[in-house]
Design a protein around this motif. Structure first.
Motif, PDB file in Angstrom:
ATOM      1  N   GLN A  93      34.253   4.264 -43.068  1.00  0.00           N
ATOM      2  CA  GLN A  93      33.701   3.106 -43.770  1.00  0.00           C
ATOM      3  C   GLN A  93      34.743   2.002 -43.776  1.00  0.00           C
ATOM      4  O   GLN A  93      35.478   1.821 -44.746  1.00  0.00           O
ATOM      5  N   ILE A  94      34.846   1.317 -42.652  1.00  0.00           N
ATOM      6  CA  ILE A  94      35.812   0.224 -42.530  1.00  0.00           C
ATOM      7  C   ILE A  94      35.077  -1.025 -42.068  1.00  0.00           C
ATOM      8  O   ILE A  94      34.008  -0.943 -41.466  1.00  0.00           O
ATOM      9  N   ASP A  95      35.670  -2.156 -42.377  1.00  0.00           N
ATOM     10  CA  ASP A  95      35.126  -3.416 -41.858  1.00  0.00           C
ATOM     11  C   ASP A  95      35.638  -3.578 -40.439  1.00  0.00           C
ATOM     12  O   ASP A  95      36.787  -3.273 -40.135  1.00  0.00           O
ATOM     13  N   GLY A  96      34.766  -4.028 -39.583  1.00  0.00           N
ATOM     14  CA  GLY A  96      35.177  -4.269 -38.207  1.00  0.00           C
ATOM     15  C   GLY A  96      34.009  -4.120 -37.263  1.00  0.00           C
ATOM     16  O   GLY A  96      32.876  -3.848 -37.662  1.00  0.00           O
ATOM     17  N   THR A  97      34.314  -4.261 -36.005  1.00  0.00           N
ATOM     18  CA  THR A  97      33.290  -4.141 -34.973  1.00  0.00           C
ATOM     19  C   THR A  97      32.961  -2.670 -34.749  1.00  0.00           C
ATOM     20  O   THR A  97      33.661  -1.778 -35.237  1.00  0.00           O
ATOM     21  N   GLU A  98      31.913  -2.432 -33.965  1.00  0.00           N
ATOM     22  CA  GLU A  98      31.581  -1.051 -33.611  1.00  0.00           C
ATOM     23  C   GLU A  98      32.738  -0.385 -32.882  1.00  0.00           C
ATOM     24  O   GLU A  98      33.019   0.787 -33.078  1.00  0.00           O
ATOM     25  N   LYS A  99      33.424  -1.157 -32.037  1.00  0.00           N
ATOM     26  CA  LYS A  99      34.581  -0.612 -31.317  1.00  0.00           C
ATOM     27  C   LYS A  99      35.694  -0.238 -32.294  1.00  0.00           C
ATOM     28  O   LYS A  99      36.337   0.794 -32.138  1.00  0.00           O
ATOM     29  N   ASP A 100      35.922  -1.044 -33.315  1.00  0.00           N
ATOM     30  CA  ASP A 100      36.940  -0.733 -34.324  1.00  0.00           C
ATOM     31  C   ASP A 100      36.603   0.587 -35.025  1.00  0.00           C
ATOM     32  O   ASP A 100      37.481   1.429 -35.241  1.00  0.00           O
ATOM     33  N   ILE A 101      35.332   0.753 -35.378  1.00  0.00           N
ATOM     34  CA  ILE A 101      34.889   1.970 -36.060  1.00  0.00           C
ATOM     35  C   ILE A 101      35.042   3.171 -35.134  1.00  0.00           C
ATOM     36  O   ILE A 101      35.537   4.228 -35.533  1.00  0.00           O
ATOM     37  N   TYR A 102      34.640   3.002 -33.877  1.00  0.00           N
ATOM     38  CA  TYR A 102      34.762   4.067 -32.871  1.00  0.00           C
ATOM     39  C   TYR A 102      36.227   4.469 -32.685  1.00  0.00           C
ATOM     40  O   TYR A 102      36.562   5.657 -32.669  1.00  0.00           O
ATOM     41  N   ASP A 103      37.106   3.482 -32.552  1.00  0.00           N
ATOM     42  CA  ASP A 103      38.533   3.754 -32.362  1.00  0.00           C
ATOM     43  C   ASP A 103      39.123   4.476 -33.573  1.00  0.00           C
ATOM     44  O   ASP A 103      39.924   5.400 -33.425  1.00  0.00           O
ATOM     45  N   GLU A 104      38.726   4.058 -34.767  1.00  0.00           N
ATOM     46  CA  GLU A 104      39.209   4.712 -35.986  1.00  0.00           C
ATOM     47  C   GLU A 104      38.722   6.161 -36.046  1.00  0.00           C
ATOM     48  O   GLU A 104      39.488   7.072 -36.394  1.00  0.00           O
ATOM     49  N   LYS A 105      37.483   6.386 -35.690  1.00  0.00           N
ATOM     50  CA  LYS A 105      36.923   7.744 -35.662  1.00  0.00           C
ATOM     51  C   LYS A 105      37.706   8.612 -34.669  1.00  0.00           C
ATOM     52  O   LYS A 105      38.064   9.747 -34.968  1.00  0.00           O
ATOM     53  N   ARG A 106      37.989   8.055 -33.503  1.00  0.00           N
ATOM     54  CA  ARG A 106      38.740   8.784 -32.480  1.00  0.00           C
ATOM     55  C   ARG A 106      40.166   9.089 -32.958  1.00  0.00           C
ATOM     56  O   ARG A 106      40.658  10.210 -32.788  1.00  0.00           O
ATOM     57  N   MET A 107      40.812   8.126 -33.592  1.00  0.00           N
ATOM     58  CA  MET A 107      42.178   8.348 -34.078  1.00  0.00           C
ATOM     59  C   MET A 107      42.204   9.428 -35.156  1.00  0.00           C
ATOM     60  O   MET A 107      43.095  10.283 -35.171  1.00  0.00           O
ATOM     61  N   ARG A 108      41.227   9.401 -36.056  1.00  0.00           N
ATOM     62  CA  ARG A 108      41.158  10.424 -37.109  1.00  0.00           C
ATOM     63  C   ARG A 108      40.914  11.800 -36.513  1.00  0.00           C
ATOM     64  O   ARG A 108      41.513  12.785 -36.944  1.00  0.00           O
ATOM     65  N   LEU A 109      40.041  11.868 -35.526  1.00  0.00           N
ATOM     66  CA  LEU A 109      39.787  13.142 -34.849  1.00  0.00           C
ATOM     67  C   LEU A 109      41.076  13.653 -34.220  1.00  0.00           C
ATOM     68  O   LEU A 109      41.478  14.794 -34.450  1.00  0.00           O
ATOM     69  N   GLU A 110      41.725  12.828 -33.424  1.00  0.00           N
ATOM     70  CA  GLU A 110      42.935  13.247 -32.711  1.00  0.00           C
ATOM     71  C   GLU A 110      44.023  13.717 -33.658  1.00  0.00           C
ATOM     72  O   GLU A 110      44.736  14.679 -33.363  1.00  0.00           O
ATOM     73  N   SER A 111      44.147  13.073 -34.809  1.00  0.00           N
ATOM     74  CA  SER A 111      45.196  13.467 -35.758  1.00  0.00           C
ATOM     75  C   SER A 111      44.850  14.756 -36.506  1.00  0.00           C
ATOM     76  O   SER A 111      45.736  15.388 -37.084  1.00  0.00           O
ATOM     77  N   SER A 112      43.585  15.167 -36.477  1.00  0.00           N
ATOM     78  CA  SER A 112      43.182  16.364 -37.223  1.00  0.00           C
ATOM     79  C   SER A 112      43.182  17.644 -36.378  1.00  0.00           C
ATOM     80  O   SER A 112      42.985  18.728 -36.904  1.00  0.00           O
ATOM     81  N   LEU A 113      43.399  17.513 -35.072  1.00  0.00           N
ATOM     82  CA  LEU A 113      43.297  18.675 -34.183  1.00  0.00           C
ATOM     83  C   LEU A 113      44.589  19.473 -34.110  1.00  0.00           C
ATOM     84  O   LEU A 113      45.682  18.889 -34.116  1.00  0.00           O
ATOM     85  N   ASN A 114      44.456  20.800 -33.999  1.00  0.00           N
ATOM     86  CA  ASN A 114      45.637  21.623 -33.716  1.00  0.00           C
ATOM     87  C   ASN A 114      45.938  21.530 -32.224  1.00  0.00           C
ATOM     88  O   ASN A 114      45.194  20.900 -31.465  1.00  0.00           O
ATOM     89  N   SER A 115      47.012  22.158 -31.753  1.00  0.00           N
ATOM     90  CA  SER A 115      47.424  21.970 -30.358  1.00  0.00           C
ATOM     91  C   SER A 115      46.399  22.499 -29.357  1.00  0.00           C
ATOM     92  O   SER A 115      46.152  21.871 -28.322  1.00  0.00           O
ATOM     93  N   LYS A 116      45.752  23.636 -29.645  1.00  0.00           N
ATOM     94  CA  LYS A 116      44.740  24.172 -28.737  1.00  0.00           C
ATOM     95  C   LYS A 116      43.519  23.251 -28.698  1.00  0.00           C
ATOM     96  O   LYS A 116      42.974  22.956 -27.625  1.00  0.00           O
ATOM     97  N   GLN A 117      43.086  22.786 -29.854  1.00  0.00           N
ATOM     98  CA  GLN A 117      41.950  21.871 -29.928  1.00  0.00           C
ATOM     99  C   GLN A 117      42.270  20.555 -29.223  1.00  0.00           C
ATOM    100  O   GLN A 117      41.428  19.989 -28.522  1.00  0.00           O
ATOM    101  N   ARG A 118      43.512  20.079 -29.407  1.00  0.00           N
ATOM    102  CA  ARG A 118      43.927  18.823 -28.780  1.00  0.00           C
ATOM    103  C   ARG A 118      43.891  18.947 -27.257  1.00  0.00           C
ATOM    104  O   ARG A 118      43.463  18.029 -26.562  1.00  0.00           O
ATOM    105  N   LYS A 119      44.310  20.104 -26.730  1.00  0.00           N
ATOM    106  CA  LYS A 119      44.274  20.339 -25.281  1.00  0.00           C
ATOM    107  C   LYS A 119      42.834  20.293 -24.772  1.00  0.00           C
ATOM    108  O   LYS A 119      42.547  19.647 -23.747  1.00  0.00           O
ATOM    109  N   THR A 120      41.922  20.943 -25.471  1.00  0.00           N
ATOM    110  CA  THR A 120      40.504  20.935 -25.072  1.00  0.00           C
ATOM    111  C   THR A 120      39.958  19.516 -25.110  1.00  0.00           C
ATOM    112  O   THR A 120      39.337  19.050 -24.151  1.00  0.00           O
ATOM    113  N   TYR A 121      40.188  18.831 -26.226  1.00  0.00           N
ATOM    114  CA  TYR A 121      39.693  17.465 -26.375  1.00  0.00           C
ATOM    115  C   TYR A 121      40.270  16.558 -25.287  1.00  0.00           C
ATOM    116  O   TYR A 121      39.536  15.778 -24.661  1.00  0.00           O
TER     117      TYR A 121
END
Length: 167
Positions: A93-121
């Motif tokens: 829930q951030i102000d910004g463009t769809e791309k901003d929201i998408y990028d934020e979602k991707r960054m949050r996902l990447e920061s939440s993954l363990n090393s095995k999950q990160r390799k798969t992703y």
């Protein structure tokens, strides 16, 4: 009936939800006289459409990715599995463009993954990018995956397992 089957398959192709009510209605109206048509319609309702149902968007997309990978439709499969992984995360829930929201979602996902999950992703993302953009990857592992149907299928399945872990 054939128009209903086509209508439901269009929903598969366009990533729309297929309800149990729609499947039951189709099953009740299967052709009675033409055995080949009846068999094909029964197969679609019993096997194909049931395979790709999911309780939520991410799981539904992941199941459809498997469906398309099994049929060697890798552009669809990798587009769906990549988006399925991203859709395991809530929309920020951030102000910004769809791309901003998408990028934020991707960054949050990447920061939440363990090393095995990160390799798969990471692998899924690189393969998806190469397929979607028609680019030649620099990574030799990605090149090997792109040259092998079984490896392409395996990594879609790995993505499916990742979606199951994350939801």
């Amino acid at each position: 009936d054939e128009p209903k089957i086509k209508e439901l398959y269009l929903k598969v192709e366009t990533n729309r939800r297929i309800s149990n009510q729609q499947l039951n209605k189709l099953a009740q109206n299967l052709p009675k006289n033409d055995n080949i048509q009846r068999f094909a319609a029964q197969y679609l309702t019993d096997k194909v459409f049931q395979e790709i149902k999911g309780e939520n968007l991410a799981l539904r997309m992941a199941k459809r990715a498997l469906f398309f990978a099994q049929r060697n439709q890798f552009l669809k499969a990798y587009t769906l599995i990549y988006e399925a992984v991203l859709n395991t995360q809530p929309t920020p829930q951030i102000d910004g463009t769809e791309k901003d929201i998408y990028d934020e979602k991707r960054m949050r996902l990447e920061s939440s993954l363990n090393s095995k999950q990160r390799k798969t992703y990471h692998t899924i993302r690189l393969v998806r990018n190469a397929i979607a953009h028609g680019s030649e990857p620099k990574d030799s592992e990605i090149k090997q995956i792109l040259a092998n149907e079984e490896e392409l299928k395996r990594w879609v399945y790995e993505g499916y397992k990742l979606v199951e872990e994350l939801i």
